[in-house]
Motif scaffolding. Structure first.
Motif, PDB file in Angstrom:
ATOM      1  N   PRO A 225       0.815  -1.221   0.000  1.00 33.80           N
ATOM      2  CA  PRO A 225       0.000   0.000   0.000  1.00 33.80           C
ATOM      3  C   PRO A 225       0.848   1.271   0.000  1.00 33.80           C
ATOM      4  O   PRO A 225       0.489   2.253  -0.639  1.00 33.80           O
ATOM      5  CB  PRO A 225      -0.821  -0.130   1.287  1.00 33.80           C
ATOM      6  CG  PRO A 225      -0.883  -1.605   1.545  1.00 33.80           C
ATOM      7  CD  PRO A 225       0.430  -2.162   1.076  1.00 33.80           C
ATOM      8  N   VAL A 226       1.958   1.255   0.747  1.00 32.74           N
ATOM      9  CA  VAL A 226       2.921   2.352   0.702  1.00 32.74           C
ATOM     10  C   VAL A 226       4.223   1.785   0.152  1.00 32.74           C
ATOM     11  O   VAL A 226       4.834   0.912   0.767  1.00 32.74           O
ATOM     12  CB  VAL A 226       3.166   2.949   2.102  1.00 32.74           C
ATOM     13  CG1 VAL A 226       4.214   4.071   2.018  1.00 32.74           C
ATOM     14  CG2 VAL A 226       1.868   3.486   2.684  1.00 32.74           C
ATOM     15  N   PRO A 227       4.661   2.251  -1.024  1.00 32.01           N
ATOM     16  CA  PRO A 227       5.906   1.717  -1.603  1.00 32.01           C
ATOM     17  C   PRO A 227       7.107   1.909  -0.685  1.00 32.01           C
ATOM     18  O   PRO A 227       7.059   2.693   0.274  1.00 32.01           O
ATOM     19  CB  PRO A 227       6.054   2.533  -2.901  1.00 32.01           C
ATOM     20  CG  PRO A 227       4.657   2.943  -3.241  1.00 32.01           C
ATOM     21  CD  PRO A 227       3.982   3.189  -1.928  1.00 32.01           C
ATOM     22  N   LEU A 228       8.205   1.207  -1.000  1.00 35.73           N
ATOM     23  CA  LEU A 228       9.384   1.254  -0.125  1.00 35.73           C
ATOM     24  C   LEU A 228       9.895   2.676   0.052  1.00 35.73           C
ATOM     25  O   LEU A 228      10.258   3.090   1.150  1.00 35.73           O
ATOM     26  CB  LEU A 228      10.496   0.352  -0.686  1.00 35.73           C
ATOM     27  CG  LEU A 228      10.236  -1.152  -0.628  1.00 35.73           C
ATOM     28  CD1 LEU A 228      11.465  -1.932  -1.074  1.00 35.73           C
ATOM     29  CD2 LEU A 228       9.821  -1.592   0.783  1.00 35.73           C
ATOM     30  N   ILE A 229       9.978   3.445  -1.033  1.00 39.75           N
ATOM     31  CA  ILE A 229      10.318   4.864  -0.924  1.00 39.75           C
ATOM     32  C   ILE A 229       9.002   5.616  -0.814  1.00 39.75           C
ATOM     33  O   ILE A 229       8.231   5.693  -1.763  1.00 39.75           O
ATOM     34  CB  ILE A 229      11.142   5.343  -2.137  1.00 39.75           C
ATOM     35  CG1 ILE A 229      12.474   4.578  -2.186  1.00 39.75           C
ATOM     36  CG2 ILE A 229      11.410   6.843  -2.056  1.00 39.75           C
ATOM     37  CD1 ILE A 229      13.341   4.888  -3.393  1.00 39.75           C
ATOM     38  N   THR A 230       8.710   6.142   0.357  1.00 36.58           N
ATOM     39  CA  THR A 230       7.377   6.609   0.722  1.00 36.58           C
ATOM     40  C   THR A 230       7.019   7.943   0.066  1.00 36.58           C
ATOM     41  O   THR A 230       7.861   8.637  -0.499  1.00 36.58           O
ATOM     42  CB  THR A 230       7.271   6.767   2.248  1.00 36.58           C
ATOM     43  OG1 THR A 230       8.229   7.765   2.659  1.00 36.58           O
ATOM     44  CG2 THR A 230       7.580   5.450   2.959  1.00 36.58           C
ATOM     45  N   TYR A 231       5.736   8.297   0.192  1.00 36.47           N
ATOM     46  CA  TYR A 231       5.246   9.553  -0.384  1.00 36.47           C
ATOM     47  C   TYR A 231       5.932  10.760   0.246  1.00 36.47           C
ATOM     48  O   TYR A 231       6.178  11.757  -0.437  1.00 36.47           O
ATOM     49  CB  TYR A 231       3.723   9.655  -0.195  1.00 36.47           C
ATOM     50  CG  TYR A 231       2.982   8.592  -0.953  1.00 36.47           C
ATOM     51  CD1 TYR A 231       2.744   8.731  -2.319  1.00 36.47           C
ATOM     52  CD2 TYR A 231       2.525   7.436  -0.321  1.00 36.47           C
ATOM     53  CE1 TYR A 231       2.071   7.754  -3.032  1.00 36.47           C
ATOM     54  CE2 TYR A 231       1.855   6.454  -1.019  1.00 36.47           C
ATOM     55  CZ  TYR A 231       1.632   6.614  -2.369  1.00 36.47           C
ATOM     56  OH  TYR A 231       0.972   5.633  -3.070  1.00 36.47           O
ATOM     57  N   GLU A 232       6.243  10.691   1.551  1.00 36.54           N
ATOM     58  CA  GLU A 232       6.906  11.819   2.204  1.00 36.54           C
ATOM     59  C   GLU A 232       8.318  12.013   1.677  1.00 36.54           C
ATOM     60  O   GLU A 232       8.799  13.141   1.550  1.00 36.54           O
ATOM     61  CB  GLU A 232       6.964  11.604   3.725  1.00 36.54           C
ATOM     62  CG  GLU A 232       5.608  11.458   4.393  1.00 36.54           C
ATOM     63  CD  GLU A 232       5.186  10.010   4.549  1.00 36.54           C
ATOM     64  OE1 GLU A 232       4.796   9.653   5.668  1.00 36.54           O
ATOM     65  OE2 GLU A 232       5.267   9.247   3.570  1.00 36.54           O
ATOM     66  N   VAL A 233       9.003  10.919   1.374  1.00 39.55           N
ATOM     67  CA  VAL A 233      10.402  10.990   0.960  1.00 39.55           C
ATOM     68  C   VAL A 233      10.537  11.320  -0.532  1.00 39.55           C
ATOM     69  O   VAL A 233      11.543  11.879  -0.959  1.00 39.55           O
ATOM     70  CB  VAL A 233      11.130   9.662   1.304  1.00 39.55           C
ATOM     71  CG1 VAL A 233      12.532   9.599   0.704  1.00 39.55           C
ATOM     72  CG2 VAL A 233      11.200   9.504   2.827  1.00 39.55           C
ATOM     73  N   HIS A 234       9.516  11.011  -1.321  1.00 37.12           N
ATOM     74  CA  HIS A 234       9.596  11.182  -2.780  1.00 37.12           C
ATOM     75  C   HIS A 234      10.087  12.556  -3.229  1.00 37.12           C
ATOM     76  O   HIS A 234      11.036  12.660  -4.013  1.00 37.12           O
ATOM     77  CB  HIS A 234       8.245  10.865  -3.426  1.00 37.12           C
ATOM     78  CG  HIS A 234       8.172  11.235  -4.872  1.00 37.12           C
ATOM     79  ND1 HIS A 234       7.533  12.379  -5.312  1.00 37.12           N
ATOM     80  CD2 HIS A 234       8.702  10.654  -5.981  1.00 37.12           C
ATOM     81  CE1 HIS A 234       7.658  12.474  -6.619  1.00 37.12           C
ATOM     82  NE2 HIS A 234       8.350  11.438  -7.056  1.00 37.12           N
TER      83      HIS A 234
END
Length: 448
Positions: free
Chosen positions: A341-350
């Motif tokens: 549901p949340v990829p390994l590289i998260t939305y905050e870090v993108h």
């Protein structure tokens, strides 16, 4: 497998992350402080004085007070959306609001701020959830279609040896036929003989979870939704009202590991890495490093689905050696990572990742990428490191497998990096992942 690519909807998760965090406004000297409040309690205080105390504070700041000495209740005053709000508090051994209960007042405030933030920023999504959720297109049916088909065939086989149908069964079939769903070929649950309602109970979920009907995030910190105690179906409370009576208790054991939040799964298994990733990587490194087009060449969809079922059914005991085509193992690994549901590289870090790769020199890029990685949750950090180091080893065999760091990045960037739906050009994400692969020894040097 492409229809599974965007099965989970991250918008509500991203909005929750932006909610203001609680900040206690402290009162050091308060002689009549109740035992169930801490230094956020300010004693007897009117709303004007409380408002003045919070005027210079950020959104999320709060205090507890007693409106006057005759009140038999306490008041929460907080700052939200640049306004001051006052709420009556309830305590009977635990803090509570309706059916939600909290161990501390801090937890209540944190959850309340998220709820208010959602009502302010995500009302359009919440309205859509209440009107458009479709069971036949839900993650539950999509992820478990093959399992449900298998279960249906087993039941049909059982029915052949037991042709007598009771009156209750006739009524059940009639009731099922009235539900506005596709034909049995499209929805295998419709061919089942018995109709059983779900045993939904309000539930507090640990980690991040998504509704299996509408695919949207279960927001908040407590009592985020409901869970069927018989089959494990998870949903928003509102969504659960539209789930058909198709509870099959045997499916509790079949829900498996695919499509579950990484941190939640690893906590449940008391592990630092998902066994799907470890087993697939081990198998690929044992017999697939010189396979031309590894990770780029697709395996047979039916075999990938069979391996997914084996992982869900047998866990770590799943036998990968029976799949002679190594691209099937690679496909199962990519599918597992794609369904997070949340990829390994998260939305905050993108956005920070994109910013890092736009720096002019490799030295600065590497330094900033290190800082990005430190912002990842521990489960994501460890799994990403494991995958990047594996992909680095794969790229070292590029003369045989034709998969350079750039080729591998092109394959994995859409899977490993959380990108907003509006972004279609992944050039920056591909370059960032390529830099991670090429310089992984340097980037992960001195990392925890």
């Amino acid at each position: 497998m492409e229809n599974l690519k965007n099965i989970w909807k991250p918008e509500l998760y991203r909005i929750q992350v932006e909610a203001p965090a609680p900040k206690r406004v402290i009162c050091e000297n308060c002689p009549d402080r109740p035992e169930f409040y801490g230094k956020e309690y300010h004693g007897v205080m009117g709303h004007k004085e409380a408002t003045l105390l919070l005027e210079g504070e950020p959104n999320g700041a709060f205090l507890i007070r007693k409106g006057n000495e005759y009140n038999d209740f306490y008041t929460l005053t907080w700052r939200f959306d640049d306004k001051i709000h006052h709420y009556k508090l309830y305590y009977d051994g635990t803090h509570y609001i309706k059916d939600k209960r909290y161990d501390t007042i801090y937890d209540l405030v944190a959850d309340g701020l998220i709820t208010c933030h959602m009502e302010l920023k995500a009302h359009h999504i919440l309205e859509m959830i209440n009107s458009r959720a479709s069971y036949t297109e839900s993650p539950y049916v999509t992820l478990n279609r093959r399992k449900l088909n298998t279960l249906t065939k087993m039941q049909q086989s059982s029915n052949k040896s037991s042709p007598i149908i009771s009156k209750t069964e006739h009524r059940t079939e009639e009731a099922v036929s009235k539900i506005d769903l596709p034909s049995p070929d499209e929805n295998p649950l419709l061919t089942m003989k018995y109709s059983k309602p779900h045993n939904f109970k309000v539930h507090t979920f640990k980690g991040l979870n998504w509704c299996e009907l509408c695919a949207n995030f279960l927001w908040g910190f407590t009592a985020q939704g409901v869970k069927c105690e018989d089959c494990g179906f998870i949903a928003h409370s509102k969504c659960s009202e539209r789930v058909p009576n198709h509870c099959v208790p045997d499916l509790k054991k079949l829900r498996g590991v695919f499509g579950i939040d990484l941190t939640t799964l690893l906590n449940a298994h008391s592990s630092t890495l998902p066994f799907v990733v470890k087993k697939c990587v081990t198998e690929i490194e044992a017999r697939g490093m010189d396979s031309e087009g590894i990770y780029r060449v697709s395996g047979f969809a039916d075999e990938i689905e069979a391996l997914k079922m084996a992982f869900d059914r047998d866990g770590e005991a799943a036998d990968l050696s029976v799949y002679s085509n190594i691209n099937v193992v690679a496909g199962a690994l990519k599918l597992y990572l794609r369904l997070l549901p949340v990829p390994l590289i998260t939305y905050e870090v993108h956005p920070k990742l994109v910013q890092a790769i736009q720096m002019k020199t490799t030295v600065v890029q590497v330094s900033m990428l290190r800082e990005c990685l430190d912002l990842l949750p521990p489960a994501h950090f460890n799994c990403l490191q494991y995958m990047v180091q594996h992909l680095h080893r794969v790229s070292q065999h590029a003369s045989e497998n034709k998969m350079s760091a750039h080729n591998l990045s092109t394959v994995f960037a859409p899977t490993l990096v959380a990108t907003p739906p509006a972004i279609s050009d992944l050039a920056a994400e591909i370059r960032a992942l390529q830099t991670l692969i090429e310089h992984c020894a340097l980037i992960y040097h001195q990392q925890h």
